[in-house]
Design an enzyme around this catalytic site. Structure first.
Site, PDB file in Angstrom:
ATOM      1  N   TYR A   1      35.530  35.143  11.702  1.00 51.96           N
ATOM      2  CA  TYR A   1      34.787  36.302  11.786  1.00 51.96           C
ATOM      3  C   TYR A   1      34.945  37.066  11.532  1.00 51.96           C
ATOM      4  CZ  TYR A   1      33.764  40.394  14.797  1.00 51.96           C
ATOM      5  OH  TYR A   1      33.154  41.531  15.450  1.00 51.96           O
TER       6      TYR A   1
ATOM      7  N   ASP B   1      40.575  30.194  17.974  1.00 48.69           N
ATOM      8  CA  ASP B   1      39.610  31.181  18.108  1.00 48.69           C
ATOM      9  C   ASP B   1      38.673  30.235  18.903  1.00 48.69           C
ATOM     10  OD1 ASP B   1      37.907  32.750  18.317  1.00 48.69           O
ATOM     11  OD2 ASP B   1      37.585  34.778  17.041  1.00 48.69           O
TER      12      ASP B   1
ATOM     13  N   LYS C   1      31.834  37.800  24.126  1.00 51.67           N
ATOM     14  CA  LYS C   1      30.479  36.626  23.823  1.00 51.67           C
ATOM     15  C   LYS C   1      30.571  35.969  25.356  1.00 51.67           C
ATOM     16  CE  LYS C   1      31.208  39.058  19.859  1.00 51.67           C
ATOM     17  NZ  LYS C   1      31.980  38.193  18.867  1.00 51.67           N
TER      18      LYS C   1
ATOM     19  N   ARG D   1      48.201  49.635  32.170  1.00 46.29           N
ATOM     20  CA  ARG D   1      48.592  48.822  30.464  1.00 46.29           C
ATOM     21  C   ARG D   1      49.306  47.361  31.110  1.00 46.29           C
ATOM     22  NH1 ARG D   1      52.389  50.333  27.737  1.00 46.29           N
ATOM     23  NH2 ARG D   1      52.420  52.671  28.578  1.00 46.29           N
TER      24      ARG D   1
HETATM   25  C1  LIG Z   1      33.220  38.775  18.338  1.00 45.48           C
HETATM   26  C2  LIG Z   1      34.190  37.595  18.038  1.00 45.48           C
HETATM   27  C3  LIG Z   1      35.463  38.295  17.490  1.00 45.48           C
HETATM   28  C4  LIG Z   1      35.650  39.480  17.982  1.00 45.48           C
HETATM   29  O1  LIG Z   1      35.732  40.471  19.010  1.00 45.48           O
HETATM   30  P1  LIG Z   1      34.861  41.552  19.259  1.00 45.48           P
HETATM   31  O2  LIG Z   1      35.270  41.486  20.853  1.00 45.48           O
HETATM   32  O3  LIG Z   1      34.282  41.970  18.732  1.00 45.48           O
HETATM   33  O4  LIG Z   1      36.773  42.610  19.298  1.00 45.48           O
HETATM   34  C5  LIG Z   1      36.563  37.513  17.354  1.00 45.48           C
HETATM   35  N1  LIG Z   1      36.088  35.777  16.928  1.00 45.48           N
HETATM   36  C6  LIG Z   1      34.910  35.678  17.288  1.00 45.48           C
HETATM   37  C7  LIG Z   1      34.834  34.512  16.574  1.00 45.48           C
HETATM   38  C8  LIG Z   1      34.143  36.874  17.651  1.00 45.48           C
HETATM   39  O5  LIG Z   1      32.883  35.969  17.566  1.00 45.48           O
END
Ligand SMILES: *Cc1c(COP(=O)(O)O)cnc(C)c1O
Length: 394
Positions: free
Chosen positions: A112, A184, A209, A59
């Site tokens: 998101y 993000d 992603k 961790r």
């Molecule tokens: C999918 C996504 C998230 C969240 O990610 P997870 O891996 O599903 O927790 C955050 N921001 C964006 C732009 C996303 O497409």
């Protein structure tokens, strides 16, 4: 090899974070272990006191995870990164690390869906207030500032409307007002947009992603720009416990080797598909940063190195027409998520952005008829034929 930071993104994708190991394996091994042995009590105490380098407990750190973290930090041009169990774990860790009771956050309204819900339903319980604004106009961000604004949180392009914010302008404004800027960068990946160069303080991604790219891992990452920021985030992550596991870290690191060529292909395919959709008589509107018709196309040209794989559009006939399209695709897959090698299509109002509630969706221009496509790396003409046959059913 010369310093990895002096190479191009194509070369960094392949080589960053690949360090020599005891058996000279070309690919870093998977250290599938929860804990690490101490030679003696003295050694253990020194590791805990950070007087010696080494590993204690997964961790808190693990060589396979560190290799991945190194590769992403190099690609983003940051100091160090922290791999997390999901994108949401990364977002939660950043907010929990930066904010305290009485603080105010300014957040892009098209982000998101669960990010909105996290601020609205969880952080609000701890006395943190958020104002959601259309950050594609910097003026709106400026007007939302309060005396206690601590963090400006931007997603650009925004999910799912693809609206684009001027990251450099917002960073300069926020720093003048004494706030930190978090971006993000999931939709772009480090290859197509480098927020640190535009002045931001913290960058994060859902690894699920484009970075992983193969739709087989859930993960997230935070990139810090200096030692102080990194240490604060690391302490928070260690306590919250949103760590990635070694096997998933290995898979994401494997995915990153093809990141640069994948992003090139995603962008090329999406441009072709967006141009096709734009001309289609059944389309009401389409948003893709690479189209001249995109309202912030000029900002996109200035701050992005490519336009990426994400397209949103609405059909004439709204949601009913959209449902016919989504229920009739054969090559494209009806599924949420994005950034994988396969083309996915989804309906944000009833799926990814349902938890936001109608009121916030309306404000964020997420109409009930909006359809989102994550364009994969298949043959673009074959994706177009699939969309064509499904559109003909309307
Ligand atoms: C999918 C996504 C998230 C969240 O990610 P997870 O891996 O599903 O927790 C955050 N921001 C964006 C732009 C996303 O497409």
């Amino acid at each position: 090899m010369k310093d990895i930071n002096n190479y191009s993104d194509e070369t960094k994708s392949v080589h960053a974070g690949i360090t020599e190991n005891e058996h000279l394996a070309v690919v870093p091994p998977i250290y599938q272990t929860s804990t690490f042995k101490f030679y003696n009590t003295d050694h253990g105490a020194k590791l805990f006191a950070s007087e010696e380098e080494g590993y204690i407990y997964t961790r808190m750190g693990n060589p396979t995870i560190e290799a991945l973290e190194e590769s992403i930090a190099v690609l983003e041009g940051g100091y160090k990164s922290l791999a997390c169990g999901s994108g949401m774990a990364a977002i939660h860790t950043v907010f929990a690390s930066l904010l305290q009771k009485g603080d105010h956050v300014i957040c892009s309204h098209a982000v998101y869906g669960p990010t909105t819900t996290l601020l609205e339903n969880i952080f609000s319980k701890f006395g943190i207030e958020t104002t959601f604004v259309d950050s594609s106009m910097t003026k709106n961000v400026e007007n939302a500032f309060k005396r206690n604004t601590k963090v400006v949180y931007i997603e650009s392009p925004g999910n799912p409307t693809m609206c684009i914010s001027d990251i450099k302008e917002i960073s300069e404004l926020s720093h003048k007002k004494g706030a930190l800027v978090v971006v993000d960068n999931t939709f772009m990946s480090p290859v197509l947009q480098k927020p640190f160069k535009l002045g931001v303080d913290i960058v994060l991604h859902s690894l699920t992603k484009f970075l992983n790219g193969h739709a087989d891992v859930v993960g997230g990452v935070i990139i810090a720009k200096d030692e102080q920021s990194y240490q604060n985030l690391r302490k928070t992550l260690n306590l919250l416990g949103g760590t990635i596991n070694p096997f998933n870290a290995f898979l994401v690191h494997r995915g990153i080797k093809t990141l640069a060529i994948r992003m090139e292909r995603h962008s090329k395919n999406a441009q072709k598909i967006a141009e096709y959709i734009e001309k289609h008589p059944k389309i009401e509107w389409v948003r893709y940063p690479g189209l001249k018709s995109h309202p912030q196309h000029e900002i996109a040209k200035k701050q992005m190195y490519g336009y990426g794989g994400m397209i949103s559009f609405e059909l004439k006939g709204g949601i009913e027409a959209g449902k016919i399209l989504m229920n009739n695709v054969q090559l494209c897959t009806l599924a949420v998520s994005l950034g994988g090698v396969e083309t996915l299509i989804e309906h944000p109002a009833s799926m990814t952005h349902a938890s936001m509630g109608k009121e916030l969706r309306v404000k964020a221009n997420i109409t009930d008829g909006l359809v989102r496509i994550s364009v994969g790396i298949e043959n673009a003409d074959e994706i177009i034929s699939d969309l064509e046959q499904a559109l003909n059913k309307i």
